[in-house]
Design an enzyme around this catalytic site. Structure first.
Site, PDB file in Angstrom:
ATOM      1  N   LYS A   1       0.797  -1.236   0.000  1.00 38.72           N
ATOM      2  CA  LYS A   1       0.000   0.000   0.000  1.00 38.72           C
ATOM      3  C   LYS A   1       0.829   1.285   0.000  1.00 38.72           C
ATOM      4  CE  LYS A   1      -2.308  -1.751   3.540  1.00 38.72           C
ATOM      5  NZ  LYS A   1      -3.278  -2.194   4.546  1.00 38.72           N
TER       6      LYS A   1
ATOM      7  N   ASP B   1      -5.877  -6.440  10.239  1.00 43.02           N
ATOM      8  CA  ASP B   1      -7.243  -5.869  10.232  1.00 43.02           C
ATOM      9  C   ASP B   1      -8.315  -6.901   9.897  1.00 43.02           C
ATOM     10  OD1 ASP B   1      -6.288  -5.930   7.614  1.00 43.02           O
ATOM     11  OD2 ASP B   1      -6.870  -3.889   7.114  1.00 43.02           O
TER      12      ASP B   1
HETATM   13  C1  BGC Z   1      -2.019  -5.973   3.508  1.00 44.57           C
HETATM   14  C2  BGC Z   1      -2.901  -6.791   4.418  1.00 44.57           C
HETATM   15  C3  BGC Z   1      -4.108  -5.980   4.835  1.00 44.57           C
HETATM   16  C4  BGC Z   1      -4.822  -5.421   3.610  1.00 44.57           C
HETATM   17  C5  BGC Z   1      -6.048  -4.587   3.963  1.00 44.57           C
HETATM   18  C6  BGC Z   1      -2.827  -5.381   2.356  1.00 44.57           C
HETATM   19  O1  BGC Z   1      -2.030  -4.529   1.605  1.00 44.57           O
HETATM   20  O2  BGC Z   1      -0.983  -6.766   2.977  1.00 44.57           O
HETATM   21  O3  BGC Z   1      -2.185  -7.226   5.549  1.00 44.57           O
HETATM   22  O4  BGC Z   1      -4.972  -6.798   5.575  1.00 44.57           O
HETATM   23  O5  BGC Z   1      -3.924  -4.630   2.863  1.00 44.57           O
HETATM   24  O6  BGC Z   1      -5.737  -3.535   4.792  1.00 44.57           O
END
Ligand code: BGC
Length: 517
Positions: free
Chosen positions: A233, A268
């Site tokens: 992200k 989460d």
């Molecule tokens: C992460 C996850 C997370 C998801 C939603 C992803 O980029 O790798 O760990 O649960 O985003 O937030």
């Protein structure tokens, strides 16, 4: 066919053929990497080598695709008939039922692989959460919730009888913090926690228990221990990958003199599952559809072959966002381009086709290409439209919600926000259609993941899926499109799968897990 029609047919067919050939060449060079384990057991992504000469460009707004010029270089071609342009896009972006079926089957086998071995693309990470709540848990807890661009500090009161009360403060994680040093990031969290406790009148003299929701791929070794495997992200803070994130936060809290004990480290998805199960015990799956995407579910310990044998159940954080199978996923040239230019190329491919951080960017890449081909806005784009990540997924929501005859709000987004000099109604219809295609594809792919999980755990008779995230909550029709796809995939049994909105579950769940720990 009249002469002019033959010409128009030639133009659009030409674009389609060139795009298809380019795409096949790109796809052929797209073998996604396996992950590697170091001697310490930490999973490291294998560096990516490109067969093409192009270097990846980080996904910052600074990487504008044009300089100050507003007119795109290629001279506008005569406008082709609307249906042909749309047909070309449809061919690339519509995911048929049979394609979805293939994805479901393949994902089920990938889930199983992830339970057998470490270092598979879908990591299937055991969360160490072995109990689900029964609604009787009580107490006062702090929770920290880092999801993506936002960070929340919560005070959660478990009242029993399935009731939870929560107050929270929300903070934004700036781009500077996302790309700076890990220490700075964790010090920032500690500072926010300190000011929240002060505002709440909490006595930090005696130890306060806390759950820490950290929504990134973490290999857990205990309920309150886990090393970051890789960032996602858009985060690339140094000094965190391979480190215990609880340790890092605990150190920053100590520096600030805060007497807070991190009792649980939680993804989460896992928090959302727990929070929803507090009031609905049929909740076996949770999904996040927000900035990123992921899912968690309840698995029998005995099925986790990489753990040996055992009894009972544990919640698995699938990390399905890293599902990367290029021969199965319906990747388009725009998906490949977005990935190449991202901060984590060849990783999180499923996430990049589904989640809020990326959908607007896919649309933008398509629009830029249509402008270049003279199919949109008379070939006149704008500096803003040419800048990566400037077309927000929220604009797609606005455009899809625009039902006016002249598409007035779409005009406002394109001209006032994106700086396009002029858009005709026909242009706006094309833009709207592109948003529909990209948004629908995301919803259908997410539904395929859910169908795969429900199939994996054999809960086709009754299962609640708790879903949190801005995309699911705010993007028009997202839930209905998912339900349509589930019906195509599962037939009448889709009625047994309840998709339920689970707001704020990640913070509440962290508190619950801390309570159970
Ligand atoms: C992460 C996850 C997370 C998801 C939603 C992803 O980029 O790798 O760990 O649960 O985003 O937030």
């Amino acid at each position: 066919m009249r002469k002019s029609e033959t010409f128009l047919f030639g133009v659009t067919t030409g674009i389609a053929v060139v795009a298809t050939v380019q795409y096949l060449v790109q796809l052929a060079s797209y073998a996604f990497p396996q992950q590697k384990t170091t001697s310490s057991g930490i999973i490291k992504p294998v560096p990516v080598r490109f067969k093409q000469s192009e270097e990846p460009v980080a996904d910052t707004a600074a990487n504008s695709e044009v300089g100050s010029s507003v007119t795109l270089s290629r001279p506008p071609s005569p406008k082709s008939s609307l249906p042909s342009v749309l047909e070309t896009l449809d061919n690339q972006l519509v995911v048929s039922s049979s394609k979805l079926q293939k994805i479901v089957l393949h994902m089920v086998s990938e889930f199983k692989k992830g339970l057998m071995n470490d270092n598979e693309n879908i990591a299937m990470l055991p969360s160490f959460v072995v109990n689900r709540p029964n609604g009787t848990e009580v107490g006062d807890y702090l929770a920290l919730d880092l999801g993506g661009s936002n960070f929340r500090v919560c005070r959660v009161t478990l009242e029993g009888f399935g009731n939870i009360r929560m107050t929270h403060a929300k903070y934004t994680v700036s781009n500077e913090l996302k790309t700076g040093s890990g220490e700075k990031l964790f010090d920032f969290f500690a500072e926010c926690i300190g000011s929240f406790c002060k505002n709440q009148g909490l006595d930090t003299g005696k130890s306060i228990p806390m759950g820490f929701t950290f929504s990134f791929p973490v290999e857990q070794t205990a309920i309150n221990k886990g090393t970051l495997m890789t960032w996602s992200k858009g985060f690339i803070c140094d000094g965190v990958v391979g480190q215990d994130v609880v340790d890092l936060l605990q150190r920053s809290l100590k520096k600030k003199g805060l007497n807070i004990e991190i009792k649980a480290l939680v993804n989460d998805t896992v928090g959302t599952l727990m929070a929803h199960a507090y009031s609905d015990p049929q909740t076996y799956i949770s999904v996040i559809l927000g900035t990123g995407t992921n899912a968690a579910y309840v698995e029998k310990v005995d099925n986790i072959r990489k753990w040996g044998t055992g009894n009972g159940e544990v919640i698995i954080n699938t990390e399905w966002g890293n599902y990367n199978e290029a021969t199965i996923l319906p990747l388009t040239p725009w998906d490949l381009k977005l990935d190449r230019r991202s901060s984590n190329p060849k990783h999180q491919i499923y996430e990049k086709m589904i989640s809020g951080m990326y959908l607007g960017e896919i649309v933008r890449l398509i629009l830029v290409e249509l402008v270049k081909a003279g199919e949109l806005f008379n070939g006149m784009g704008s500096q803003t439209l040419s800048t990566p990540y400037r077309f927000d997924t929220a604009y797609m929501s606005r455009i899809e919600r625009d039902h006016s005859l002249s598409l007035a709000d779409t005009k406002q987004v394109l001209e006032d926000v994106m700086g396009v000099p002029k858009s005709s109604v026909e242009d706006r219809r094309i833009v709207r259609h592109v948003c529909e295609l990209v948004g629908t594809r995301a919803a259908r792919l997410a539904a395929a993941g859910i169908a795969a999980l429900v199939t994996k755990i054999n809960r086709l008779d009754a299962c609640t899926v708790a879903i949190d995230g801005s995309l699911y909550e705010h993007y028009p029709h997202f839930g209905n499109r998912m339900r349509d796809a589930l019906r195509e995939l599962l037939g009448i049994t889709a009625e047994n799968i309840l998709l339920e909105q689970a707001r704020d579950g990640s913070g509440q769940g962290a508190a619950l897990i801390a309570a159970l720990a």
